[in-house]
Enzyme design. Structure first.
Site, PDB file in Angstrom:
ATOM      1  N   ASP A  21       0.880  -1.161   0.000  1.00 44.03           N
ATOM      2  CA  ASP A  21       0.000   0.000   0.000  1.00 44.03           C
ATOM      3  C   ASP A  21       0.917   1.210   0.000  1.00 44.03           C
ATOM      4  O   ASP A  21       1.524   1.533   1.028  1.00 44.03           O
ATOM      5  CB  ASP A  21      -0.909  -0.009   1.231  1.00 44.03           C
ATOM      6  CG  ASP A  21      -1.916   1.135   1.245  1.00 44.03           C
ATOM      7  OD1 ASP A  21      -1.658   2.153   0.558  1.00 44.03           O
ATOM      8  OD2 ASP A  21      -2.938   1.031   1.935  1.00 44.03           O
ATOM      9  N   HIS A  22       1.041   1.877  -1.141  1.00 43.73           N
ATOM     10  CA  HIS A  22       2.037   2.946  -1.247  1.00 43.73           C
ATOM     11  C   HIS A  22       1.786   4.081  -0.252  1.00 43.73           C
ATOM     12  O   HIS A  22       2.692   4.838   0.072  1.00 43.73           O
ATOM     13  CB  HIS A  22       2.088   3.498  -2.681  1.00 43.73           C
ATOM     14  CG  HIS A  22       0.915   4.342  -3.061  1.00 43.73           C
ATOM     15  ND1 HIS A  22      -0.230   3.814  -3.604  1.00 43.73           N
ATOM     16  CD2 HIS A  22       0.706   5.674  -2.970  1.00 43.73           C
ATOM     17  CE1 HIS A  22      -1.085   4.789  -3.836  1.00 43.73           C
ATOM     18  NE2 HIS A  22      -0.549   5.932  -3.473  1.00 43.73           N
ATOM     19  N   HIS A  50      -6.241   2.461   1.734  1.00 39.83           N
ATOM     20  CA  HIS A  50      -5.361   3.544   2.165  1.00 39.83           C
ATOM     21  C   HIS A  50      -5.835   4.198   3.460  1.00 39.83           C
ATOM     22  O   HIS A  50      -5.076   4.328   4.433  1.00 39.83           O
ATOM     23  CB  HIS A  50      -5.265   4.629   1.087  1.00 39.83           C
ATOM     24  CG  HIS A  50      -4.738   4.148  -0.218  1.00 39.83           C
ATOM     25  ND1 HIS A  50      -3.732   3.213  -0.320  1.00 39.83           N
ATOM     26  CD2 HIS A  50      -5.057   4.472  -1.492  1.00 39.83           C
ATOM     27  CE1 HIS A  50      -3.460   2.988  -1.585  1.00 39.83           C
ATOM     28  NE2 HIS A  50      -4.257   3.742  -2.311  1.00 39.83           N
TER      29      HIS A  50
END
Length: 513
Positions: free
Chosen positions: A185-186, A248
């Site tokens: 998950d950036h 996110h």
């Protein structure tokens, strides 16, 4: 980040290497790690995809069509050395037999570059291949190494529902153990997201206040100032809740609300996140209309230009009910947060691009002094943690206005993250996460249980939106902060969403309007 703890020599295999993510994010991130001397001396990158490319063709695409690096302005000796470590193998990714070609290429490159048995497989592919590639790797024994590790990095979306997420987890665990699966998950690679934990657990001034006794409510806002553009066909199958909130923003919730871990390591932090997600109060389908709002942007003029509405975008059906804005109100049923409402909103075509967390503290028990400042006249102090842009922290406190009497004005004590370090020397999100994976540190990666817990929380909302025609899709003009009805979520009436248009240091605006 330290260069001293360099990873061991390794081979990084990127499936989907001819795609957009690899070109714009992954290869530039790896190059920056290499240039900044974070990588071991012995490493090699093998791109794998369907496109019929030679090694030189692949290198040409990387260096002449990269998204974030102007390679022509870089030190050419470094570029040439990096290029020498880039290779490509064309296969049919849906055919198990072709993975024998991947094995042959990995074996030969390991000998040539002395990388040993350590390897990472990065799935930068359509999700339909997430359960196939690990199986095909296992068919050729590539999922195990006698004298090293084999790790699997999986991009989002990790499932589209609770059932699909559980099935994907089950499929991956057939071939890779949990501690070798890295669900990326950036958002968790952003320094400012990680700084939420430092702010909470490294400062004695905050931790005693971080609970139901002192906090009135918590807001998390994620806003984009653009629409879906050419991604209309894809986005309409996803929507804001699946695209941003389920993954996110729920991870951001965990960083804000989790209990202190016993140690700053992957196992301890992921355990506390799982406990937090298990404490989320379920929103029943029958109650979704009370706790969730969905909206779609409609055509409007922004800065004098006409912006198309969502249903006018290419690939979007005229009768689409897919939400481009979602706002939730929910509770966490544990000792720390009992009774404290959490408000989370995300949307497209809002006034600006921003992500921030706002902690609103309770009023003093007795209001002695009158406040004269718009937005704070009711005596609520706020701690704002800005994730992007203008990254930093702001604490609003009441101060006496100079002159006669005891009149109070809120002023901001602020810190900018850019003042702490030379940002050019800090790896960006993908670089940080890739380096952590190479080092075997899964702290910033999602655990399988947490992924399923988040899906379990949002699925009743998705089901109600799909099955209950009485739940409206509210329109909101492009360039505004979403449907007006979302403002009614926050209680009591004198409170409203904080306007992220205000900069951290003053009241000037950086919104598009």
């Amino acid at each position: 980040m330290t260069r001293d703890a360099k990873p061991s020599p390794l081979t990084l295999v990127i499936f989907g290497a001819s795609g957009d993510l690899a070109k714009r994010k992954l290869i530039p991130a790896i190059y920056n790690l290499y240039k900044s001397k974070y990588l071991p001396e012995d490493f090699v990158i093998l791109g794998v995809s369907r496109s019929k490319l030679s090694d030189d063709d692949f290198r040409g695409r990387v260096f002449h069509d990269a998204g974030f690096i102007d390679f022509e302005s870089e030190d050419q000796s470094k570029v040439d050395e990096f290029a020498r470590r880039l290779f490509y193998q064309a296969i049919d990714t849906s055919s198990s037999d072709d993975y024998g070609l991947v094995k042959e290429r990995m074996d030969s490159l390991a000998v040539e570059f002395k990388t040993g048995d350590d390897a990472i497989f990065y799935l930068s592919t359509p999700p339909v291949l997430y359960d196939k590639i690990p199986r095909f790797l296992a068919d050729h024994g590539l999922h195990r190494a006698e004298n090293g590790y084999r790790r699997l990095v999986v991009e989002k979306p990790f499932g589209t529902s609770l059932a699909s997420a559980k099935e994907l987890n089950r499929s991956l665990l057939e071939f890779f153990p949990e501690d070798e699966i890295y669900r990326i998950d950036h958002y968790l690679g952003k320094e400012t997201v990680q700084n939420l934990l430092i702010t909470r657990f490294a400062n004695g001034v905050f931790e005693p206040l971080w609970n139901r006794n002192y906090i009135h409510h918590v807001e998390i806002t994620n806003a984009e100032n653009i629409g879906v553009g050419s991604r209309g066909g894809y986005y309409d199958k996803s929507g804001a809740l699946r695209d941003m909130l389920q993954n996110h923003l729920m991870q951001v919730v965990a960083h804000v609300a989790m209990e202190p871990p016993i140690a700053p390591d992957a196992v301890s932090i992921r355990k506390e996140k799982s406990k937090l997600f298990e404490s989320l109060r379920p929103i029943k389908e029958a109650d979704v209309a009370k706790f969730a709002i969905r909206g779609q942007y409609t055509s409007s003029r922004v800065k004098g230009e006409l912006v198309k509405g969502y249903r006018e975008e290419d690939g979007v059906p005229d009768d689409s009910k897919t939400e481009t804005f979602a706002a939730l109100k929910f509770y966490i049923d544990n000792w720390r947060w009992a009774g404290v409402p959490f408000y989370v909103r995300t949307g497209k075509c809002l006034p600006t691009k921003v992500t921030e967390v706002t902690i609103t503290f309770k009023q003093p028990p007795h209001m002695l002094f009158r406040r004269r400042h718009e937005g704070f006249e009711n005596g609520y102090n706020q701690l704002v943690l800005r994730i992007q842009p203008d990254e930093g922290l702001l604490l609003n406190v009441g101060m006496k206005i100079p002159g006669e009497g005891f009149h109070v004005k809120n002023v901001g004590m602020d810190f900018h993250y850019s003042d702490l370090v030379d940002e050019s020397d800090v790896p960006e999100a993908y670089g940080r996460l890739l380096l952590d994976c190479m080092r075997g540190d899964a702290t910033l990666y999602a655990h399988g249980d947490s992924v399923e817990n988040c899906w379990e929380f949002v699925e009743p909302i998705l089901n109600a939106w799909e099955n209950d025609p009485t739940i409206p899709v509210y329109g909101y003009p492009a360039g505004t902060w979403g449907p007006d009805v979302a403002d009614d979520m926050i209680e009591p009436e004198e409170l409203e969403w904080r306007s992220p248009c205000r900069r951290l240091t003053d009241d000037t605006s950086f919104c598009e309007l």
